[in-house]
Design an enzyme around this catalytic site. Structure first.
Site, PDB file in Angstrom:
ATOM      1  N   LYS A  63      -0.756  15.587   4.436  1.00  0.00           N
ATOM      2  CA  LYS A  63      -1.653  15.436   3.285  1.00  0.00           C
ATOM      3  C   LYS A  63      -3.036  16.010   3.588  1.00  0.00           C
ATOM      4  CE  LYS A  63       0.683  11.153   1.943  1.00  0.00           C
ATOM      5  NZ  LYS A  63       0.542   9.682   1.836  1.00  0.00           N
ATOM      6  N   SER A  78      -3.854   9.950   4.698  1.00  0.00           N
ATOM      7  CA  SER A  78      -3.395   8.658   5.210  1.00  0.00           C
ATOM      8  C   SER A  78      -1.992   8.361   4.710  1.00  0.00           C
ATOM      9  CB  SER A  78      -4.358   7.539   4.784  1.00  0.00           C
ATOM     10  OG  SER A  78      -4.429   7.477   3.371  1.00  0.00           O
ATOM     11  N   ASP A  79      -1.292   7.540   5.469  1.00  0.00           N
ATOM     12  CA  ASP A  79       0.036   7.107   5.065  1.00  0.00           C
ATOM     13  C   ASP A  79       0.346   5.795   5.774  1.00  0.00           C
ATOM     14  OD1 ASP A  79       2.453   8.198   3.459  1.00  0.00           O
ATOM     15  OD2 ASP A  79       3.338   7.316   5.259  1.00  0.00           O
ATOM     16  N   GLN A  80       1.223   5.037   5.168  1.00  0.00           N
ATOM     17  CA  GLN A  80       1.614   3.753   5.755  1.00  0.00           C
ATOM     18  C   GLN A  80       3.119   3.572   5.623  1.00  0.00           C
ATOM     19  OE1 GLN A  80       0.885  -0.131   3.698  1.00  0.00           O
ATOM     20  NE2 GLN A  80      -0.528  -0.492   5.399  1.00  0.00           N
ATOM     21  N   ALA A 115      -1.535   5.261   9.304  1.00  0.00           N
ATOM     22  CA  ALA A 115      -2.037   6.464   9.968  1.00  0.00           C
ATOM     23  C   ALA A 115      -3.155   7.097   9.150  1.00  0.00           C
ATOM     24  CB  ALA A 115      -0.910   7.471  10.157  1.00  0.00           C
TER      25      ALA A 115
END
Length: 202
Positions: A63, A78-80, A115
């Protein structure tokens, strides 16, 4: 460094929760969608044997990378991911599926891998992955039914079908980790990085 000479900050996400975290902390930024096909990227990563933690890290980088090739300054991706016994779980689409998900989590410990990657000019220049452990109490079916009635369908936007900042906090008997990481954007190290690069006042 004056505000006018600070590098622009872009959040590569349309997530209301992540935008609220930055806005409430006084960060000036623009939010744009990354345009990443997350489902396809995630499927490819899992097919290659990536762990839930690695998936979160890779998607955050993807991203940030994609948006930073089009926008100047610092781009935050960001990612989760939700990790139950090493298996990655995706968001659900219906209240019935949310009930099944919460029954799966009941009485167990799961992990959230959150992250964050910052990129500039198409290059990742900083990253962190925070892992939190959440122990879900053995709540009753009656409590679960009431919780869903009061909070659905809003909880469908959360992979764990809970909002820690709301009634969902009642779901846990132990939480180990960073609060903002659970909300989807670990910020303490991120803010240090933004100050170092002049995007926030030091």
């Amino acid at each position: 460094m004056t505000g006018s000479s600070r590098p622009p900050v872009t959040l590569a996400s349309k997530s209301a929760a992540r935008q609220a975290i930055l806005r409430n902390a006084g960060v000036t930024f623009e939010a744009v969608g990354s345009g990443v096909d997350e489902d396809a990227a995630k499927a490819g990563l899992l097919a290659e044997g990536a762990s839930p933690r690695e998936v979160a890290d890779a998607l955050a980088e993807l991203k940030a990378f994609k948006v930073s090739t089009k926008r100047p300054g610092l781009v935050i991706g960001s990612d989760q991911t939700l990790d139950l016994d090493g298996v990655l779980y995706d968001k659900v689409d219906t209240v019935e599926a949310a009930r099944e998900r919460l029954v799966q989590l009941r009485g167990k410990v799961h992990k959230l891998h959150s992250a964050v990657v910052v990129a500039r000019d198409g290059q990742p220049i900083w990253r962190v992955v925070e892992t939190t452990k959440l122990s879900v109490r053995s709540f009753s079916d009656a409590w679960l039914d009431g919780y869903l009635e009061r909070n659905a369908p809003d909880i469908l936007s959360s992979v764990g079908c809970y909002f820690l900042e709301g009634e969902g906090v009642q779901m846990f008997d132990r939480i180990d980790g960073d609060y903002f990481a659970i909300l989807g954007l670990p910020v303490v190290g991120l803010f240090d990085f933004l100050r170092l690069h002049g995007a926030l006042e030091s």
